[in-house]
Structure formats: C-alpha cells, structure tokens
Design an enzyme around this catalytic site. Structure first.
Site, PDB file in Angstrom:
ATOM      1  N   GLY A   1      19.461   4.308   5.325  1.00 54.22           N
ATOM      2  CA  GLY A   1      19.517   3.755   4.077  1.00 54.22           C
ATOM      3  C   GLY A   1      18.665   3.322   3.909  1.00 54.22           C
ATOM      4  O   GLY A   1      18.509   1.501   4.577  1.00 54.22           O
TER       5      GLY A   1
ATOM      6  N   GLY B   1      21.576  15.780   0.724  1.00 52.89           N
ATOM      7  CA  GLY B   1      20.420  14.299   1.333  1.00 52.89           C
ATOM      8  C   GLY B   1      20.653  13.073   2.206  1.00 52.89           C
ATOM      9  O   GLY B   1      19.546  12.855   2.663  1.00 52.89           O
TER      10      GLY B   1
ATOM     11  N   VAL C   1      16.128   1.748  15.218  1.00 52.08           N
ATOM     12  CA  VAL C   1      16.868   2.245  16.424  1.00 52.08           C
ATOM     13  C   VAL C   1      18.281   2.489  15.022  1.00 52.08           C
ATOM     14  O   VAL C   1      18.062   0.710  15.626  1.00 52.08           O
ATOM     15  CB  VAL C   1      17.024   1.637  17.681  1.00 52.08           C
ATOM     16  CG1 VAL C   1      18.271   2.194  18.460  1.00 52.08           C
ATOM     17  CG2 VAL C   1      16.105   1.654  18.467  1.00 52.08           C
TER      18      VAL C   1
ATOM     19  N   LYS D   1      14.957   7.441  19.860  1.00 53.19           N
ATOM     20  CA  LYS D   1      15.736   5.566  20.299  1.00 53.19           C
ATOM     21  C   LYS D   1      16.247   5.767  21.398  1.00 53.19           C
ATOM     22  O   LYS D   1      16.012   4.301  21.742  1.00 53.19           O
ATOM     23  CB  LYS D   1      16.910   5.933  18.841  1.00 53.19           C
ATOM     24  CG  LYS D   1      16.225   6.151  17.374  1.00 53.19           C
ATOM     25  CD  LYS D   1      17.194   6.648  16.457  1.00 53.19           C
ATOM     26  CE  LYS D   1      17.006   6.474  15.339  1.00 53.19           C
ATOM     27  NZ  LYS D   1      18.392   7.760  14.353  1.00 53.19           N
TER      28      LYS D   1
ATOM     29  N   ILE E   1      22.001  -1.395  12.375  1.00 57.25           N
ATOM     30  CA  ILE E   1      23.154  -2.174  13.308  1.00 57.25           C
ATOM     31  C   ILE E   1      21.658  -2.994  14.317  1.00 57.25           C
ATOM     32  O   ILE E   1      20.744  -2.773  14.945  1.00 57.25           O
ATOM     33  CB  ILE E   1      23.181  -1.414  14.379  1.00 57.25           C
ATOM     34  CG1 ILE E   1      24.745  -0.253  13.632  1.00 57.25           C
ATOM     35  CG2 ILE E   1      24.341  -2.169  15.787  1.00 57.25           C
ATOM     36  CD1 ILE E   1      24.815   1.187  14.105  1.00 57.25           C
TER      37      ILE E   1
ATOM     38  N   GLU F   1      16.700  15.945   6.051  1.00 59.23           N
ATOM     39  CA  GLU F   1      15.683  16.389   5.566  1.00 59.23           C
ATOM     40  C   GLU F   1      15.569  17.879   4.792  1.00 59.23           C
ATOM     41  O   GLU F   1      16.278  18.662   5.543  1.00 59.23           O
ATOM     42  CB  GLU F   1      14.532  15.762   6.241  1.00 59.23           C
ATOM     43  CG  GLU F   1      14.862  14.731   6.834  1.00 59.23           C
ATOM     44  CD  GLU F   1      13.729  13.593   5.673  1.00 59.23           C
ATOM     45  OE1 GLU F   1      13.230  13.976   5.409  1.00 59.23           O
ATOM     46  OE2 GLU F   1      14.482  12.125   5.989  1.00 59.23           O
TER      47      GLU F   1
ATOM     48  N   ALA G   1       0.471  -1.415  -0.217  1.00 60.57           N
ATOM     49  CA  ALA G   1      -0.471   0.148   0.152  1.00 60.57           C
ATOM     50  C   ALA G   1       1.175   1.157   0.225  1.00 60.57           C
ATOM     51  O   ALA G   1       1.564   1.695   0.689  1.00 60.57           O
ATOM     52  CB  ALA G   1      -0.922   0.321   1.593  1.00 60.57           C
TER      53      ALA G   1
HETATM   54  N1  HSE Z   1      17.766  10.284  10.851  1.00 60.80           N
HETATM   55  C1  HSE Z   1      18.161   9.446  10.898  1.00 60.80           C
HETATM   56  C2  HSE Z   1      19.387   9.580  10.895  1.00 60.80           C
HETATM   57  C3  HSE Z   1      17.695   8.318  10.075  1.00 60.80           C
HETATM   58  O1  HSE Z   1      19.805  11.020  10.218  1.00 60.80           O
HETATM   59  O2  HSE Z   1      20.257   9.006  11.810  1.00 60.80           O
HETATM   60  C4  HSE Z   1      16.619   6.887  10.332  1.00 60.80           C
HETATM   61  O3  HSE Z   1      16.539   6.648  11.676  1.00 60.80           O
END
Ligand code: HSE
Length: 438
Positions: A302, A187, A132, A205, A136, A190, A43
């Site tokens: 990633g 990139g 988290v 986290k 890893i 954000e 979806a």
């Molecule tokens: N925005 C997070 C970071 C990645 O920069 O580590 C996703 O948790």
C-alpha cells in the site's frame, strides 16, 4: 539546517505515497532527522502523473539517469522495481557516491551481493526497509533490535495477496481460481499474479531476511519456492478439522548442517497468533535465543504503509550520512568481513511435519498398508481423520499429520505407496504438504 536532497525514481503507488507523506509530515520528520529531507527531483516515464503528484514541488523528468548523475542529489530513492533498469540505476547511483533507498526485493534477493559489495567499496548506504513486509519495521528489528541474539528461525506471512486469497478460500469455501479473480477485481492481485501466487515474491523477501538473520549472502536461487495455485479447497477444510490453518509461509531456519530456506503452504495450529493473520495483512515471527519468539504485524503493501518504511530509511540515511562508514550499522546486520558461508540445505533434508491426503479404497487392510509404509521410513503419525464415504462411493479420503521427519523420508514413502498401489488408485496420495510452528 541545510536540507538533504533526494531524487525519486518512479512515482507510482509507493512513490506517490512517499512524496505525500514526506510533505505532510515534513516538520515532524525534520525534528527527527535533524535537517529537512526534500525530494527535489522525480523521474518517471509518465510525466503527466509525475507533474500531477509533485504539483510544482519537484523538478520532473523522464530521464532517471539524469537524476542519478545530478551532483545536487544526496540520496536516490529507487521505486521502479524489477532487475532490469533498476539494477543499472542503483549501481550507477552507488558509483556516483549516492546513498540508495529501495523497496526492490527482487533486485536485492537476486543482485544484493553485488549491490552491497559496490556500496561497501564506495562507502555509501543502501537502505531497504520497504523491501520486506511494507510498513512493518522488520529489517530494523532484525538488524538492530535483535542484535544480541543468535537468530534461530524466522517464519513470515510476507505476501498479502496470497494471504487474502487463503483467507477468502477458508471463509467462503471457494476454490482458488474464483478467489484469485476476486482478488484481481479488488486490486489486491496484479493482472499477472504469478510472482505472488507462485511464492516468488515471498521467496525474495525471505531470502533477504535470511541474510540479515544469519549473516549469509543472498541465495535466492537455492530457496525452495512453492505457491498456493495448486491448493485445493478441501485441504483447507481438512486442515481446519485437524485444528490447523493453511498459510503461505516464508521460512528461514538455522540447523547445525545449514540453513533451511523455503516458501510453501504450511499448516499452522489455529491457536497460534500468526494463524489468525487474515486478509492482506503481513506478520513475521522471529525466534532469537535470548529474546524468545517475537511477532511483528502490519500492512505489507500500500502507498502510505510502504512510504512509512521508505521515509524511515531516508531519516536513517540523513542521520548517518556524515558518519564514518565504519561506524554505521552494516547493511546486512553483520560486518561484511564476518559473513558466513553456511550452506542452504536441499529440500530433501528439510525437517518438519507433513500433511498427507490419500484417496483410497474403503476396504480392510488399506490403512494397515499405509501405516506400514510410513513406519518403514521411520515416519510416525500424529493425527488422522477419515472422511465418511459418500452414498455408493467405494473410495474415501484419509488425512494424516505426521510427527517431524525429513522430506526425503516422505518422498520415499510416497514413491513406495504409489508402487504398492500397483497402478491402481489405492494409496495414491492426492495431496501432501508441510506443517509447522507446532
Ligand atoms: N505483492 C506484494 C504482496 C506486495 O502481495 O504482499 C509488495 O511486496
């Protein structure tokens, strides 16, 4: 070998990675899981993208609730993110008796208690390795590998964006704003980088890790959250001169009185392995009473690194889904009826060492005044440097590192220092921060 069917909600970067890795490594994953794992429904609001990625290998819809209600779906993979529709979908999936795999750290940190209670009630699994530190396997390590230990503390670089920015600021001596723009261009950050740079993502986290480490509920609202946006390039330089690197750490530490739960820039001795984690990489240090210190390092974001964690959860759920719920590994490492109510300590009670940068008049007695004010609060100085005043300058910087003390002592000293300066700039702290892992 009847396949297990998964429905994927959200086929963005991580969703696409999951779909592709699952297809590419299907034979190997089946050998491990004991039966094939198929994503049969996807979806996404962006139907064109969903069709392009799935290339006819899954049924595509823009109605995520239809996937969650589908009796043929055994596992719902939630990769939408956020606490809005994602929360509704996860709770609906659980109510429909489906297992959930999610990468949604905000959702678990803020609504995890409700979600895990619902899952426990229904006897379904909620797996969240990807929430988290991306690829890893830190959740698995804490929940299973370190299960013999009384965990004492966790300290992690768990936000790649801020680690990239800090690395660039140090390497190139550039100010925060300039490096942030570069991170956005590449990139890493954000368009709205607030959650990353203000420490919110790392706080989500570390909240999740604290629950797993100490058997306490998720208490994101009680975490101290401080990002890197106010960090000045000169503090990175002074830290370096003292033999330290500045990293944004998520810290969860058990003390007799409660748990410290905090995210803030932290001075770490440069000789420490974790101080040398550069760029967008993540690393988590866990100190257990039996094992000692253990360090986990890898890509925290990633498409494929995060897919690696999502698929590990899919395999876990596939292996365990026929097991009696009582015999599965508990969601949060501790049995639900054995959770503890240990308080999260207020910031004023945090114990650590501190970094102070003071802008002072370069004249006799100033240093004596400062050290007296610190001594009055029981604060002992560990290291100090004084910048050479520039040509014609009457003011200079004094940089100090303290021994371990409580935050409230430092706050009191700073307040007194400001008072002593009597409205003049003498003794006014230009910056202060925390050090750790010494
Ligand atoms: N925005 C997070 C970071 C990645 O920069 O580590 C996703 O948790």
């Amino acid at each position: 070998m009847k396949p297990i069917n998964a429905g994927l909600l959200g086929i963005g970067t991580v969703g696409g990675g999951t779909f592709n890795v699952l297809a590419r490594n299907a034979a190997e994953i089946t050998r491990r899981a004991g039966r094939p794992i198929r994503i049969t429904r996807v979806a996404d609001k962006n139907l064109d993208l969903a069709r392009q990625v799935t290339a006819g290998r899954a049924q595509v819809t823009d109605d995520a609730f239809a996937v969650v209600a589908d009796p043929e779906i055994d596992i719902v993979i939630e990769l939408i993110g956020g606490c809005g529709i994602a929360r509704e979908l996860v709770l609906q999936a659980i109510a429909n008796g489906k297992h959930v795999v999610t990468a949604n750290k905000a959702l678990l940190a803020m609504h995890g208690n409700e979600i895990f209670a619902a899952a426990h009630e229904k006897g379904v699994m909620v797996a969240f390795e990807a929430a988290v530190a991306g690829g890893i396997p830190i959740i698995k390590a804490l929940r299973e590998g370190l299960t013999a230990n009384r965990i004492q503390w966790i300290a992690g670089i768990i936000n790649g964006t801020t680690n990239f920015i800090l690395s660039e600021m140090r390497d190139k001596g550039l100010p925060f704003d300039v490096v942030l723009k570069e991170a956005q261009r590449l990139g890493y950050a954000e368009a709205d980088p607030t959650f990353d740079i203000e420490g919110v993502d790392a706080a989500h986290k570390i909240t999740i890790l604290s629950a797993l480490a100490f058997g306490i509920p998720m208490q994101f609202g009680k975490a101290h959250v401080e990002g890197i946006s106010k960090l000045e390039a000169e503090d990175i330089k002074y830290a370096e001169q003292l033999g330290y690197r500045i990293k944004l750490l998520g810290i969860a530490r058990r003390r007799a009185e409660g748990v410290e739960l905090r995210v803030h820039p932290t001075l770490i001795p440069a000789r420490r392995l974790i101080a040398n984690v550069e760029g967008a990489m993540n690393a988590v240090l866990v100190q257990g009473d039996a094992v000692g210190a253990t360090l986990y390092y890898g890509k925290g974001a990633g498409a494929e690194p995060t897919a690696s964690a999502v698929i590990a959860d899919l395999v876990d759920v596939t292996r365990m889904h026929t097991a009696d719920p009582e015999h599965r590994v508990p969601h949060l490492a501790f049995q639900p009826d054995a959770m503890e109510d240990t308080p999260i300590l207020p910031l004023s009670e945090v114990e650590t060492s501190y970094y102070l940068r003071l802008r002072v008049e370069d004249k006799p007695g100033v240093l004596a005044d400062i050290t007296r004010i610190l001594a009055d609060q029981g604060i002992s100085i560990d290291a100090m440097i004084q910048r050479e005043p520039g040509e014609g300058e009457s003011q200079t910087d004094i940089i100090m590192l303290t021994h371990v003390t409580r935050e409230k002592n430092v706050d009191a000293a700073i307040a007194k220092d400001r008072g002593a300066a009597g409205g003049q700039e003498e003794g006014d702290p230009a910056a202060h921060g925390r050090a750790g892992l010494r």
